[in-house]
Each structure stands twice: as structure tokens, then as C-alpha cells.
Design a protein around this motif. Structure first.
Motif, PDB file in Angstrom:
ATOM      1  N   ASP A  60      45.472 176.540  35.239  1.00 17.55           N
ATOM      2  CA  ASP A  60      44.445 177.426  34.696  1.00 17.55           C
ATOM      3  C   ASP A  60      43.805 176.835  33.438  1.00 17.55           C
ATOM      4  O   ASP A  60      42.619 177.059  33.169  1.00 17.55           O
ATOM      5  N   LEU A  61      44.590 176.081  32.655  1.00 20.43           N
ATOM      6  CA  LEU A  61      44.063 175.463  31.435  1.00 20.43           C
ATOM      7  C   LEU A  61      43.247 174.208  31.723  1.00 20.43           C
ATOM      8  O   LEU A  61      42.588 173.691  30.821  1.00 20.43           O
ATOM      9  N   GLY A  62      43.320 173.710  32.959  1.00 15.29           N
ATOM     10  CA  GLY A  62      42.434 172.619  33.335  1.00 15.29           C
ATOM     11  C   GLY A  62      43.059 171.303  33.727  1.00 15.29           C
ATOM     12  O   GLY A  62      42.331 170.341  34.006  1.00 15.29           O
ATOM     13  N   VAL A  63      44.407 171.208  33.783  1.00 11.80           N
ATOM     14  CA  VAL A  63      44.998 169.917  34.149  1.00 11.80           C
ATOM     15  C   VAL A  63      44.683 169.586  35.603  1.00 11.80           C
ATOM     16  O   VAL A  63      44.499 170.470  36.440  1.00 11.80           O
ATOM     17  N   GLY A  64      44.640 168.303  35.885  1.00 12.67           N
ATOM     18  CA  GLY A  64      44.326 167.862  37.241  1.00 12.67           C
ATOM     19  C   GLY A  64      45.542 167.577  38.091  1.00 12.67           C
ATOM     20  O   GLY A  64      45.417 167.327  39.301  1.00 12.67           O
ATOM     21  N   MET A  65      46.719 167.600  37.483  1.00 16.54           N
ATOM     22  CA  MET A  65      47.973 167.409  38.220  1.00 16.54           C
ATOM     23  C   MET A  65      49.096 168.072  37.449  1.00 16.54           C
ATOM     24  O   MET A  65      49.097 168.071  36.218  1.00 16.54           O
ATOM     25  N   VAL A  66      50.040 168.637  38.180  1.00 14.60           N
ATOM     26  CA  VAL A  66      51.220 169.245  37.561  1.00 14.60           C
ATOM     27  C   VAL A  66      52.428 168.343  37.792  1.00 14.60           C
ATOM     28  O   VAL A  66      52.684 167.907  38.925  1.00 14.60           O
ATOM     29  N   ILE A  67      53.150 168.053  36.699  1.00 16.47           N
ATOM     30  CA  ILE A  67      54.418 167.325  36.790  1.00 16.47           C
ATOM     31  C   ILE A  67      55.546 168.336  36.623  1.00 16.47           C
ATOM     32  O   ILE A  67      55.669 168.976  35.574  1.00 16.47           O
ATOM     33  N   ALA A  90      57.225 165.593  41.272  1.00 18.83           N
ATOM     34  CA  ALA A  90      58.512 166.089  40.781  1.00 18.83           C
ATOM     35  C   ALA A  90      59.321 164.925  40.240  1.00 18.83           C
ATOM     36  O   ALA A  90      59.447 163.886  40.902  1.00 18.83           O
ATOM     37  N   VAL A  91      59.872 165.098  39.025  1.00 19.51           N
ATOM     38  CA  VAL A  91      60.667 164.036  38.411  1.00 19.51           C
ATOM     39  C   VAL A  91      61.880 164.639  37.709  1.00 19.51           C
ATOM     40  O   VAL A  91      61.850 165.781  37.260  1.00 19.51           O
ATOM     41  N   GLY A  92      62.934 163.830  37.629  1.00 17.04           N
ATOM     42  CA  GLY A  92      64.106 164.256  36.891  1.00 17.04           C
ATOM     43  C   GLY A  92      65.380 164.253  37.702  1.00 17.04           C
ATOM     44  O   GLY A  92      65.774 165.284  38.238  1.00 17.04           O
ATOM     45  N   GLY A  93      66.011 163.094  37.817  1.00 15.46           N
ATOM     46  CA  GLY A  93      67.304 163.019  38.468  1.00 15.46           C
ATOM     47  C   GLY A  93      67.284 162.941  39.973  1.00 15.46           C
ATOM     48  O   GLY A  93      68.325 163.106  40.619  1.00 15.46           O
ATOM     49  N   LEU A  94      66.121 162.696  40.562  1.00 19.56           N
ATOM     50  CA  LEU A  94      66.050 162.596  42.018  1.00 19.56           C
ATOM     51  C   LEU A  94      66.589 161.250  42.497  1.00 19.56           C
ATOM     52  O   LEU A  94      66.302 160.207  41.910  1.00 19.56           O
ATOM     53  N   SER A  95      67.345 161.289  43.577  1.00 22.73           N
ATOM     54  CA  SER A  95      67.738 160.056  44.233  1.00 22.73           C
ATOM     55  C   SER A  95      66.542 159.489  44.986  1.00 22.73           C
ATOM     56  O   SER A  95      65.510 160.166  45.150  1.00 22.73           O
ATOM     57  N   ILE A  96      66.662 158.262  45.450  1.00 29.25           N
ATOM     58  CA  ILE A  96      65.583 157.676  46.246  1.00 29.25           C
ATOM     59  C   ILE A  96      65.320 158.535  47.475  1.00 29.25           C
ATOM     60  O   ILE A  96      64.162 158.815  47.818  1.00 29.25           O
ATOM     61  N   GLU A  97      66.379 158.986  48.130  1.00 28.11           N
ATOM     62  CA  GLU A  97      66.206 159.807  49.331  1.00 28.11           C
ATOM     63  C   GLU A  97      65.454 161.091  49.015  1.00 28.11           C
ATOM     64  O   GLU A  97      64.568 161.511  49.759  1.00 28.11           O
TER      65      GLU A  97
END
Length: 242
Positions: free
Chosen positions: A141-148, A183-190
């Protein structure tokens, strides 16, 4: 490939694309890791926070010179002074910057205004939000073009008993927004490879794939080109859920 990613829409992502984070502390290591990533098929290169802190805009300029056609993401984690910091990195050659959702609305808006002025993508990071779905919606809503969607390293490490993962809220965040999501933060490769099938089409490979630990920030001594190349090929073959 084009570095013009500011207008990227979720509908543009029919299959997963890969952003490799250069989570390193010297420009020499950053350039060496970038060469491995590009050879492996990476679509975007991220000047990770350690490299931003160590080398600043010098890293952006060097990577832009070496890779003129690869989008460059500067993971600045902007909290204030949004217009000026965004402008500084845009002028150095960055194609995207990261602003934190924990910042004031005014800062997120100023970053987005600078993004509009300089033609770069603004990525909003929801790390630390109590209601991550609501935060993702607020950022759009504030205008970002991508959400992380980001579960921080320290929080995950200090609360291992909670088994925290960005996959928990990811479907809800995808459903609540219309912009591209990662999505980021502790994800394995799989797990990372599977993100496009949830609707998060921009997959990030960085720490711990790219570094040995959080204090050394050095490229690991193993078959990284093969590991990274195989993972990228799998992401490229994975359709993004509409």
C-alpha cells in the motif's frame, strides 16, 4: 536480460528466477562469488548487507562495470533518510534497494519516491513485524514493488525451539499482495527451490550457501559452482503459482 526491473509484475514471473546474495566482506570476494553465480546462471546479484557495510557504493560500481546486464540489488535495510540513500545507490548503478517495514511510513514512502525518480525497484522487508501478512499488505500500500518475507538470523538462532521459517506465513503473504514476493531466512536449498510453487517467484540463494559462518563471511571450500548451478536450474524449471 535487462536491468530494468522497477516495473516487474508478478505476472511477469512465469517460472522462478534467482537472486544470489553476495554476503561477503571484501570486494575481491564479492567479485569472485559474482563470477561463480553468473556462470551458474544467476539472474540477479545482491550486494548483501555485509558487503554494503564493508564496501558501500564502491561494490555497486564495480559489479555494474563487470556485469552491465545483471540487475543489482543493494540490501541497505534502509530505516531513515530514505530518499538520499536510495538516490546514492541508484546513481552508483543499483537496480533495487531494500527498505525495512519497521521504518516509519514516511521513510518507506520517500524510498518509493526516489525509486520512481530514478527508475529502480523498491523491495520492502517485513522482518520483525508482529503480523507479517498485514505488514506485507502495508508495504504494498505504501508503494513498494516487491515484498521480502524475512525471518532474521538472530531471531531464528536465539529461538530454535520455535522452528521459525518464512514458509509458515508465505502462502498468506502471497494471497494478501499483488506484487512479486520473495522469502528469506533459514531456508534449505530444497525449500528455496520450492518457493515459486507457493507463488514467491524470486528465489534468493545466499548465506549459508555462500558463506561458511556469520563471522568469517568467506566463500566456502566445496563444489559451489555445481551446487549452485543445479539449484538455479531447478528454480528456472519451476512454474510460479498464479
Amino acid at each position: 536480460m535487462s536491468t530494468s526491473i522497477r516495473g516487474l509484475r508478478r505476472s511477469d514471473l512465469t517460472h522462478g528466477i534467482v537472486q544470489v546474495s553476495l554476503d561477503l566482506k571484501t570486494l575481491d570476494d564479492g567479485l569472485r562469488m559474482a563470477a561463480i553465480a553468473v556462470e551458474a546462471g544467476a539472474d540477479w546479484l545482491e550486494i548483501g548487507t555485509p558487503l554494503v557495510m564493508a564496501e558501500g557504493v564502491r561494490a555497486v560500481r564495480a559489479l555494474r562495470k563487470e556485469y552491465p546486464d545483471h540487475p543489482l540489488v543493494a540490501d541497505l535495510k534502509i530505516m531513515d533518510g530514505g530518499y538520499g540513500e536510495t538516490t546514492m545507490y541508484a546513481e552508483a548503478g543499483a537496480d533495487a534497494v531494500v527498505v525495512m517495514g519497521r521504518a516509519h511510513d514516511a521513510t518507506v514512502q520517500r524510498v518509493c519516491e526516489a525509486g520512481e525518480a530514478h527508475g529502480i525497484l523498491v523491495m520492502g522487508d517485513d522482518m520483525g513485524a508482529d503480523d507479517r501478512v498485514a505488514e506485507a499488505r502495508r508495504l504494498e500500500d505504501l508503494g513498494v514493488g516487491m515484498v521480502i518475507h524475512h525471518i532474521g538470523h538472530d531471531h531464528r538462532s536465539m529461538h530454535r525451539e520455535l522452528n521459525l521459517s518464512p514458509l509458515t506465513d508465505l502462502p498468506g503473504i502471497v494471497a494478501a499482495t499483488t506484487v512479486p514476493v520473495q522469502a528469506v531466512g533459514g531456508l534449505s536449498i530444497e525449500q528455496a527451490v520450492g518457493c515459486p510453487s507457493i507463488g514467491a517467484g524470486v528465489v534468493v540463494f545466499g548465506a549459508p550457501l555462500a558463506i561458511d559462518d556469520e563471522t568469517s563471511f568467506t566463500i566456502p571450500e566445496r563444489d559451489l559452482p555445481r551446487i549452485l548451478g543445479e539449484a538455479i536450474a531447478r528454480v528456472h524449471a519451476t512454474p510460479v503459482k498464479v
